[in-house]
Design a protein around this motif. Structure first.
Motif, PDB file in Angstrom:
ATOM      1  N   ALA A 321      -4.421 -24.148 -20.531  1.00 15.23           N
ATOM      2  CA  ALA A 321      -3.071 -23.604 -20.692  1.00 15.23           C
ATOM      3  C   ALA A 321      -2.867 -22.386 -19.804  1.00 15.23           C
ATOM      4  CB  ALA A 321      -2.826 -23.247 -22.160  1.00 15.23           C
ATOM      5  N   VAL A 322      -3.858 -21.468 -19.788  1.00 19.22           N
ATOM      6  CA  VAL A 322      -3.740 -20.269 -18.965  1.00 19.22           C
ATOM      7  C   VAL A 322      -3.717 -20.642 -17.480  1.00 19.22           C
ATOM      8  CG1 VAL A 322      -4.907 -18.144 -18.254  1.00 19.22           C
ATOM      9  CG2 VAL A 322      -4.783 -18.748 -20.664  1.00 19.22           C
ATOM     10  N   GLY A 323      -4.586 -21.580 -17.079  1.00 19.78           N
ATOM     11  CA  GLY A 323      -4.608 -22.012 -15.685  1.00 19.78           C
ATOM     12  C   GLY A 323      -3.275 -22.596 -15.253  1.00 19.78           C
ATOM     13  N   ARG A 324      -2.676 -23.401 -16.109  1.00 22.74           N
ATOM     14  CA  ARG A 324      -1.371 -23.999 -15.792  1.00 22.74           C
ATOM     15  C   ARG A 324      -0.313 -22.917 -15.593  1.00 22.74           C
ATOM     16  NH1 ARG A 324       2.757 -25.648 -19.572  1.00 22.74           N
ATOM     17  NH2 ARG A 324       4.243 -27.113 -18.607  1.00 22.74           N
ATOM     18  N   LEU A 325      -0.320 -21.909 -16.461  1.00 21.80           N
ATOM     19  CA  LEU A 325       0.674 -20.838 -16.351  1.00 21.80           C
ATOM     20  C   LEU A 325       0.443 -19.984 -15.107  1.00 21.80           C
ATOM     21  CD1 LEU A 325       0.733 -19.827 -20.117  1.00 21.80           C
ATOM     22  CD2 LEU A 325       2.612 -20.900 -18.860  1.00 21.80           C
ATOM     23  N   LEU A 326      -0.827 -19.714 -14.791  1.00 20.05           N
ATOM     24  CA  LEU A 326      -1.118 -18.934 -13.587  1.00 20.05           C
ATOM     25  C   LEU A 326      -0.652 -19.678 -12.338  1.00 20.05           C
ATOM     26  CD1 LEU A 326      -4.696 -17.566 -14.368  1.00 20.05           C
ATOM     27  CD2 LEU A 326      -2.599 -16.230 -14.201  1.00 20.05           C
ATOM     28  N   LYS A 327      -0.919 -20.993 -12.290  1.00 12.61           N
ATOM     29  CA  LYS A 327      -0.473 -21.779 -11.145  1.00 12.61           C
ATOM     30  C   LYS A 327       1.048 -21.736 -11.014  1.00 12.61           C
ATOM     31  CE  LYS A 327      -4.243 -25.094 -11.857  1.00 12.61           C
ATOM     32  NZ  LYS A 327      -4.550 -26.485 -12.232  1.00 12.61           N
ATOM     33  N   SER A 328       1.736 -21.782 -12.152  1.00 16.75           N
ATOM     34  CA  SER A 328       3.204 -21.774 -12.106  1.00 16.75           C
ATOM     35  C   SER A 328       3.735 -20.455 -11.557  1.00 16.75           C
ATOM     36  CB  SER A 328       3.779 -22.044 -13.501  1.00 16.75           C
ATOM     37  OG  SER A 328       3.671 -20.902 -14.328  1.00 16.75           O
ATOM     38  N   VAL A 329       3.043 -19.335 -11.862  1.00 16.97           N
ATOM     39  CA  VAL A 329       3.492 -18.036 -11.352  1.00 16.97           C
ATOM     40  C   VAL A 329       3.237 -17.946  -9.843  1.00 16.97           C
ATOM     41  CG1 VAL A 329       3.176 -15.542 -11.495  1.00 16.97           C
ATOM     42  CG2 VAL A 329       3.113 -16.914 -13.569  1.00 16.97           C
ATOM     43  N   LEU A 330       2.142 -18.527  -9.386  1.00 19.89           N
ATOM     44  CA  LEU A 330       1.836 -18.482  -7.959  1.00 19.89           C
ATOM     45  C   LEU A 330       2.862 -19.260  -7.128  1.00 19.89           C
ATOM     46  CD1 LEU A 330      -2.040 -18.901  -8.106  1.00 19.89           C
ATOM     47  CD2 LEU A 330      -0.799 -16.878  -7.367  1.00 19.89           C
ATOM     48  N   LEU A 389      13.404 -15.182 -11.737  1.00 27.24           N
ATOM     49  CA  LEU A 389      12.040 -14.724 -12.005  1.00 27.24           C
ATOM     50  C   LEU A 389      11.720 -14.660 -13.496  1.00 27.24           C
ATOM     51  CD1 LEU A 389      11.940 -11.820  -9.390  1.00 27.24           C
ATOM     52  CD2 LEU A 389      11.120 -14.158  -9.127  1.00 27.24           C
ATOM     53  N   HIS A 390      12.680 -14.998 -14.345  1.00 28.63           N
ATOM     54  CA  HIS A 390      12.459 -14.878 -15.792  1.00 28.63           C
ATOM     55  C   HIS A 390      11.352 -15.810 -16.266  1.00 28.63           C
ATOM     56  CE1 HIS A 390      15.788 -12.173 -16.166  1.00 28.63           C
ATOM     57  NE2 HIS A 390      16.662 -13.054 -15.669  1.00 28.63           N
ATOM     58  N   ARG A 391      11.235 -16.991 -15.640  1.00 26.54           N
ATOM     59  CA  ARG A 391      10.195 -17.915 -16.068  1.00 26.54           C
ATOM     60  C   ARG A 391       8.803 -17.343 -15.789  1.00 26.54           C
ATOM     61  NH1 ARG A 391       9.270 -23.407 -12.956  1.00 26.54           N
ATOM     62  NH2 ARG A 391       7.647 -22.165 -11.950  1.00 26.54           N
ATOM     63  N   HIS A 392       8.647 -16.698 -14.634  1.00 28.64           N
ATOM     64  CA  HIS A 392       7.360 -16.093 -14.304  1.00 28.64           C
ATOM     65  C   HIS A 392       7.005 -14.991 -15.297  1.00 28.64           C
ATOM     66  CE1 HIS A 392       7.229 -18.484 -10.814  1.00 28.64           C
ATOM     67  NE2 HIS A 392       7.921 -17.712  -9.985  1.00 28.64           N
ATOM     68  N   ILE A 393       7.978 -14.177 -15.643  1.00 26.38           N
ATOM     69  CA  ILE A 393       7.733 -13.086 -16.586  1.00 26.38           C
ATOM     70  C   ILE A 393       7.339 -13.647 -17.952  1.00 26.38           C
ATOM     71  CG2 ILE A 393       8.824 -11.154 -17.807  1.00 26.38           C
ATOM     72  CD1 ILE A 393      10.536 -10.733 -15.263  1.00 26.38           C
ATOM     73  N   ALA A 394       8.030 -14.712 -18.369  1.00 27.15           N
ATOM     74  CA  ALA A 394       7.704 -15.340 -19.655  1.00 27.15           C
ATOM     75  C   ALA A 394       6.304 -15.955 -19.617  1.00 27.15           C
ATOM     76  CB  ALA A 394       8.739 -16.406 -19.987  1.00 27.15           C
ATOM     77  N   SER A 395       5.943 -16.565 -18.482  1.00 27.17           N
ATOM     78  CA  SER A 395       4.613 -17.169 -18.357  1.00 27.17           C
ATOM     79  C   SER A 395       3.523 -16.109 -18.450  1.00 27.17           C
ATOM     80  CB  SER A 395       4.500 -17.911 -17.019  1.00 27.17           C
ATOM     81  OG  SER A 395       5.369 -19.029 -16.986  1.00 27.17           O
ATOM     82  N   LEU A 396       3.724 -14.980 -17.797  1.00 23.84           N
ATOM     83  CA  LEU A 396       2.741 -13.904 -17.850  1.00 23.84           C
ATOM     84  C   LEU A 396       2.620 -13.332 -19.263  1.00 23.84           C
ATOM     85  CD1 LEU A 396       3.510 -12.128 -14.470  1.00 23.84           C
ATOM     86  CD2 LEU A 396       1.411 -13.322 -15.084  1.00 23.84           C
TER      87      LEU A 396
END
Length: 450
Positions: A321-330, A389-396
């Motif tokens: 789950a964390v890996g998926r979110l990190l990839k999405s932010v990148l 950028l709201h999705r990235h902030i939510a993912s982090l």
């Protein structure tokens, strides 16, 4: 020498030999396994499973190696960097010494304890991937055989190139540091065996020529075969090398590409190199006699010495789950170094941590590579570049919550969460969000080890 007498040294090798017995002798599968196990030096198949299983369990943990190749296609004005990640049973520096690069790895430079970079820029993405696979196959060969590259003329009969074996193609010299002998490899476009002319050459010089069970390094997926040549007049035997190659993993080929694709900038920095940099930075700090945190544990890293980490391990599903979110932010943040570099650092740290937390019996190579370094599938909703950028902030924010839930509070966790906070702060001050679809995709896939 016949390949029929190769002695298996692994369960997969025993199974392959059993299939041969079953086909040639018409015996049952159980009988074939029993015969193959006895041929490998065991009492029966169960004895082989027990002995080889214990050997595998006590084997050294694998080490990661990243191979990077830059490319630039002048016809399309496109460019990039292909990165192939593979696992080794020993560190790169223990496998090949710097002085040996000029022979078998002349086109590569050591960028870190876990990173080989191509010195040249290939003319296309396809060429870059092929170059990475070719280097990977050389590394596979060296690891399987224990041989090291050699440019010495002593690898030819009587030390002369004039005595080169007829029909040789794409040949190379090697040295066996254990047996103290030189051998040569030849990889012609051939599906056949040793020719009569080559048998005559071998007999005349007191050498042996054997076709290897492993397909080779040059172009194994395009018709070449691997032959081993050695001077046996003084007792050198090719049989141990043939046996090891019979048990080696299949050659890494471009048709089964498992690498990642990324832009040329920012430059790729491997986890091992990052650890080296961090270790040097720590050397200049005076730590004093601070009490060690009770919520963290100490472990040894070959790349950066003694390190500490929260005294817990996060479930594999949560790593996913964390890996998926990190990839999405990148995705879509390459133009914001304050975000991208911190997320890359988090990804490297967590990738390394997952490998320390789970052995290969719990976490297969396929799953491990996919945790933090494979590209998101196009069907994943997070694979698209967001319009804001709201999705990235939510993912982090979600990443922070997962890490805090599964790791105890300690300085190491605080440093990781601080990187996420700094990335969020950088996103909040980013005035212009990247337009959807403008940024290149994350990277494609690879895998490595420690």
């Amino acid at each position: 020498m016949s390949n029929n007498h190769v002695r298996p040294s692994s369960i997969s090798g025993i199974k392959q030999l059993a299939k041969r017995f079953k086909k040639l002798e018409g015996v049952s599968h159980i009988v074939a396994l029993h015969k193959a196990s006895m041929a490998a030096g065991f009492e029966n198949y169960r004895h082989a499973q027990r002995a080889l299983g214990e050997k595998r369990a006590t084997a050294q943990r694998a080490f990661a190696l990243y191979i990077s190749v830059l490319w630039r296609d002048r016809t399309t004005s496109s460019s990039g960097c292909e990165i192939l990640k593979m696992r080794l049973g020993k560190p790169l520096d223990a496998l090949v010494k710097p002085a040996q690069y000029k022979n078998g790895l002349a086109a590569m430079r050591r960028e870190g304890p876990d990173h080989l970079a191509d010195l040249y820029t290939e003319p296309s993405q396809e060429a870059a991937r092929e170059a990475a696979c070719k280097i990977a196959r050389k590394i596979q060969f060296m690891e399987a055989t224990g041989l090291v590259p050699s440019g010495a003329n002593r690898s030819f009969p009587k030390g002369s190139f004039q005595n080169r074996m007829p029909g040789s193609d794409h040949d190379a010299g090697w040295y066996d540091p254990v047996a103290k002998g030189f051998i040569r490899t030849s990889e012609p476009y051939s599906r056949g065996g040793v020719t009569p002319e080559q048998h005559e050459w071998a007999a005349r010089h007191g050498w042996a020529v054997v076709k290897a069970p492993w397909k080779g390094m040059y172009r194994p997926d395009d018709g070449t075969s691997l032959f081993l040549l050695a001077d046996v007049s003084k007792g050198y035997s090719l049989e141990p090398l043939i046996s090891r190659l019979a048990d080696a993993p299949p050659p890494i080929v471009i048709s089964d590409w498992q690498g990642e694709s990324r832009p040329t900038a920012p430059a790729f920095v491997s986890p091992g190199r990052m650890a080296e940099i961090a270790a040097k930075a720590r050397e200049v700090k005076t730590l004093g006699n601070r009490a060690r945190p009770i919520n963290s544990t100490e472990y040894n890293s070959l790349l950066s010495g003694t390190r500490r980490w929260p005294k817990a391990r996060m479930p594999i599903e949560q790593h996913k789950a964390v890996g998926r979110l990190l990839k999405s932010v990148l995705i879509g943040t390459r133009g914001r170094a304050g975000v991208y570099r911190r997320i890359e650092a988090m990804r490297c740290e967590l990738d390394s941590r997952a490998e320390h937390e789970y052995g290969r019996d719990e976490l297969s190579d396929e799953v491990f590579f996919d945790l933090y370094y494979h590209e998101l599938p196009e069907s994943d909703p997070l694979a698209a570049v967001p319009g804001s950028l709201h999705r990235h902030i939510a993912s982090l924010g979600e990443i922070k919550a997962i890490l805090a839930r599964h790791y105890p509070e300690c300085p190491q966790l605080r440093k990781l969460l601080k990187k996420a906070d700094q990335a969020i702060a950088s996103l909040l001050t980013w005035k212009v969000a990247p337009p959807a679809g403008d940024e290149p995709k994350l990277r494609q896939s690879v895998r490595p080890a420690m």
